[in-house]
Design a protein around this motif. Sequence first.
Motif, PDB file in Angstrom:
ATOM      1  N   VAL A 154       0.854  -1.191   0.000  1.00  0.00           N
ATOM      2  CA  VAL A 154       0.000   0.000   0.000  1.00  0.00           C
ATOM      3  C   VAL A 154       0.891   1.243   0.000  1.00  0.00           C
ATOM      4  O   VAL A 154       1.912   1.306   0.688  1.00  0.00           O
ATOM      5  CB  VAL A 154      -0.933   0.011   1.216  1.00  0.00           C
ATOM      6  CG1 VAL A 154      -1.736   1.316   1.270  1.00  0.00           C
ATOM      7  CG2 VAL A 154      -1.863  -1.188   1.190  1.00  0.00           C
ATOM      8  N   ARG A 155       0.468   2.223  -0.760  1.00  0.00           N
ATOM      9  CA  ARG A 155       1.253   3.449  -0.890  1.00  0.00           C
ATOM     10  C   ARG A 155       0.321   4.651  -0.756  1.00  0.00           C
ATOM     11  O   ARG A 155      -0.701   4.732  -1.428  1.00  0.00           O
ATOM     12  CB  ARG A 155       1.942   3.471  -2.252  1.00  0.00           C
ATOM     13  CG  ARG A 155       2.893   4.615  -2.505  1.00  0.00           C
ATOM     14  CD  ARG A 155       3.413   4.556  -3.934  1.00  0.00           C
ATOM     15  NE  ARG A 155       4.352   5.621  -4.232  1.00  0.00           N
ATOM     16  CZ  ARG A 155       4.667   6.044  -5.461  1.00  0.00           C
ATOM     17  NH1 ARG A 155       4.096   5.448  -6.514  1.00  0.00           N
ATOM     18  NH2 ARG A 155       5.519   7.031  -5.641  1.00  0.00           N
ATOM     19  N   VAL A 156       0.680   5.602   0.125  1.00  0.00           N
ATOM     20  CA  VAL A 156      -0.081   6.838   0.294  1.00  0.00           C
ATOM     21  C   VAL A 156       0.845   8.007  -0.021  1.00  0.00           C
ATOM     22  O   VAL A 156       1.909   8.154   0.591  1.00  0.00           O
ATOM     23  CB  VAL A 156      -0.642   6.975   1.727  1.00  0.00           C
ATOM     24  CG1 VAL A 156      -1.382   8.309   1.876  1.00  0.00           C
ATOM     25  CG2 VAL A 156      -1.576   5.818   2.056  1.00  0.00           C
ATOM     26  N   VAL A 157       0.424   8.839  -0.980  1.00  0.00           N
ATOM     27  CA  VAL A 157       1.233   9.971  -1.427  1.00  0.00           C
ATOM     28  C   VAL A 157       0.452  11.256  -1.200  1.00  0.00           C
ATOM     29  O   VAL A 157      -0.687  11.391  -1.657  1.00  0.00           O
ATOM     30  CB  VAL A 157       1.603   9.851  -2.913  1.00  0.00           C
ATOM     31  CG1 VAL A 157       2.526  10.996  -3.330  1.00  0.00           C
ATOM     32  CG2 VAL A 157       2.256   8.501  -3.210  1.00  0.00           C
ATOM     33  N   LEU A 158       1.032  12.196  -0.469  1.00  0.00           N
ATOM     34  CA  LEU A 158       0.419  13.501  -0.225  1.00  0.00           C
ATOM     35  C   LEU A 158       1.039  14.505  -1.193  1.00  0.00           C
ATOM     36  O   LEU A 158       2.245  14.761  -1.155  1.00  0.00           O
ATOM     37  CB  LEU A 158       0.651  13.931   1.224  1.00  0.00           C
ATOM     38  CG  LEU A 158       0.041  15.267   1.677  1.00  0.00           C
ATOM     39  CD1 LEU A 158      -1.467  15.265   1.481  1.00  0.00           C
ATOM     40  CD2 LEU A 158       0.387  15.550   3.129  1.00  0.00           C
ATOM     41  N   VAL A 159       0.205  15.070  -2.064  1.00  0.00           N
ATOM     42  CA  VAL A 159       0.672  15.963  -3.125  1.00  0.00           C
ATOM     43  C   VAL A 159       0.254  17.384  -2.799  1.00  0.00           C
ATOM     44  O   VAL A 159      -0.935  17.656  -2.565  1.00  0.00           O
ATOM     45  CB  VAL A 159       0.080  15.548  -4.496  1.00  0.00           C
ATOM     46  CG1 VAL A 159       0.657  16.413  -5.611  1.00  0.00           C
ATOM     47  CG2 VAL A 159       0.328  14.072  -4.762  1.00  0.00           C
ATOM     48  N   ASN A 160       1.226  18.305  -2.799  1.00  0.00           N
ATOM     49  CA  ASN A 160       0.896  19.693  -2.490  1.00  0.00           C
ATOM     50  C   ASN A 160       1.816  20.644  -3.239  1.00  0.00           C
ATOM     51  O   ASN A 160       2.997  20.352  -3.463  1.00  0.00           O
ATOM     52  CB  ASN A 160       1.015  19.964  -0.988  1.00  0.00           C
ATOM     53  CG  ASN A 160       0.300  21.232  -0.577  1.00  0.00           C
ATOM     54  OD1 ASN A 160      -0.859  21.438  -0.932  1.00  0.00           O
ATOM     55  ND2 ASN A 160       0.972  22.099   0.168  1.00  0.00           N
ATOM     56  N   HIS A 161       1.265  21.796  -3.611  1.00  0.00           N
ATOM     57  CA  HIS A 161       2.029  22.791  -4.377  1.00  0.00           C
ATOM     58  C   HIS A 161       3.107  23.435  -3.523  1.00  0.00           C
ATOM     59  O   HIS A 161       4.178  23.786  -4.018  1.00  0.00           O
ATOM     60  CB  HIS A 161       1.079  23.850  -4.937  1.00  0.00           C
ATOM     61  CG  HIS A 161       1.694  24.712  -5.982  1.00  0.00           C
ATOM     62  ND1 HIS A 161       1.157  25.913  -6.378  1.00  0.00           N
ATOM     63  CD2 HIS A 161       2.818  24.554  -6.717  1.00  0.00           C
ATOM     64  CE1 HIS A 161       1.916  26.444  -7.322  1.00  0.00           C
ATOM     65  NE2 HIS A 161       2.927  25.641  -7.539  1.00  0.00           N
ATOM     66  N   GLY A 162       2.820  23.628  -2.234  1.00  0.00           N
ATOM     67  CA  GLY A 162       3.783  24.226  -1.311  1.00  0.00           C
ATOM     68  C   GLY A 162       4.086  23.285  -0.168  1.00  0.00           C
ATOM     69  O   GLY A 162       3.831  22.080  -0.239  1.00  0.00           O
ATOM     70  N   GLU A 163       4.651  23.842   0.910  1.00  0.00           N
ATOM     71  CA  GLU A 163       4.882  23.046   2.106  1.00  0.00           C
ATOM     72  C   GLU A 163       3.540  22.666   2.739  1.00  0.00           C
ATOM     73  O   GLU A 163       2.549  23.368   2.587  1.00  0.00           O
ATOM     74  CB  GLU A 163       5.722  23.837   3.120  1.00  0.00           C
ATOM     75  CG  GLU A 163       7.124  24.169   2.658  1.00  0.00           C
ATOM     76  CD  GLU A 163       8.009  22.947   2.567  1.00  0.00           C
ATOM     77  OE1 GLU A 163       7.719  21.955   3.279  1.00  0.00           O
ATOM     78  OE2 GLU A 163       8.985  22.981   1.802  1.00  0.00           O
ATOM     79  N   ILE A 164       3.499  21.564   3.451  1.00  0.00           N
ATOM     80  CA  ILE A 164       2.250  21.189   4.098  1.00  0.00           C
ATOM     81  C   ILE A 164       1.923  22.193   5.199  1.00  0.00           C
ATOM     82  O   ILE A 164       2.812  22.758   5.842  1.00  0.00           O
ATOM     83  CB  ILE A 164       2.304  19.755   4.664  1.00  0.00           C
ATOM     84  CG1 ILE A 164       3.316  19.639   5.802  1.00  0.00           C
ATOM     85  CG2 ILE A 164       2.610  18.748   3.577  1.00  0.00           C
ATOM     86  CD1 ILE A 164       3.221  18.339   6.577  1.00  0.00           C
TER      87      ILE A 164
END
Length: 479
Positions: free
Chosen positions: A196-206
């Motif tokens: 299982v793989r969870v990827v958090l995608v964001n334009h800037g820092e979280i």
Amino acid sequence: MTNPIYQTVILGGGFTGLFTALHLSHQHYPRSVILIDRNDRFCFKPLLYEYFSGEMDAEQVTPRYEELLEHSGVIFVQGSVQSIDLQQRQVQLVGGDSYGYSNLVLALGSVTGYFGVEGAQENALPFRTQEDAIAIDRHLRDCLQRARELQDPEQRRNLLTIAVVGGGPSGVEMAATLADFIPQWYGAIGGNSQEVRVVLVNHGEILEGDVNSQLRVTAEQALKERSIPVELLIGAKVTAIHPDRLEYQLHEQTETLAAGTIIWTTGTNTHPLIKSLPIPDEHRDKHGRLSVTPTLQLPDFPEVFAGGDCAMDLQPESGTGDEYETSEVNSDQSTSAEKHHSNPTPLPPTAQVAYQQGAAIAHNLRALALGYALKPARVNLRGTLLKLGLNNSAANIFDTIELTGEAGHLIRQGTYLELLPTPIHNFKATTEWLKDEIFEHYHPDGFKQAMKVAGVVGSVLVGAVIARRIAKSLADDRS
């Protein structure tokens, strides 16, 4: 001659709307109150993750309005608002019914914002309602079952990849929760949980620019420590979402991330009904939200109140909460929050803000009805709470005390349980006994700070919840 209408209509049953109605009921408001919402259930959004993960059930997180408003005198109407006529003081519903009002409360909340990203609305899964949680649950279970039957490792990996778009608090809480319980789900049906793989995608820092930004380092560390570590894809601007992948730009290069599940948690838009109101731009912010006076009224329509995500409420940087008590003296009601407050700052769109705005609106509605003075709303920001996985949270209380792990989880859970608009029969009579006889004797250090924070938060219930959980853990340890 038309007889005047003396009733208050509340549009939207979120935190601001529902708690305005409940406070009016408790204050014996002398006019009839109608609460209108398109759903039949209230959604306690901060605890929607607990419902999604199975930590809490539907009746706790999404109780029915009819149950919540039973014996309150508030009339609940399930329906969708078609139009609002501020001049004629009329609300029109989609089914044809209309309601006149003497006072109106705009508490419609916001809607999911997709910001023109190609395919986002069609292919990504939002997470704002009980229906959204059910849809994600079904989709994930289907993906896991299909992955379990695949022989090709690359196809299986793609199907087991979950992309969470948005690094604000919703995205962080979603990614952390998924990374803890999805491996459990997959392992339970015979799959390899490490796939299982969870990827958090964001334009800037979280958490950038968010009220929770002080918890960024804590959150980043917690994301690494989940059952499977959450991968952070920072600086990635999502440009398109397809059923099985998303496209993003990173370092001026277009990249692709294959994913069986794409969850959209980034940003909101102002409700279309709020945008359609004949309010000039100078009385809106850049997002179209309504500017309100310090008493949470519209400057051009003082019989209308607004709160929550509909309004831009400015508060002093060091404001403290007030009790809303009746005054017999008429007051000068300035129409400018900037004039009333020094160094005003917009309030964050959080549950604690909306809850307190509901109390302030109810006070001022009652004051109007009885001819008393209105009181400026003062919202007390007590801190921030962030869910960082199963039984794991971070709590930042008044920017002075930070708790993480189980202690932070107890503070978060207890604080939100206090806000639940249902009668919670908890252990007020036994709280002090549990604290003195069990806590002090057996846990002189471990959770003492948690109890201290419960006192700071100011809730007997929070202390009771924490004490009960500590007692249970002690009983488990000694059995």
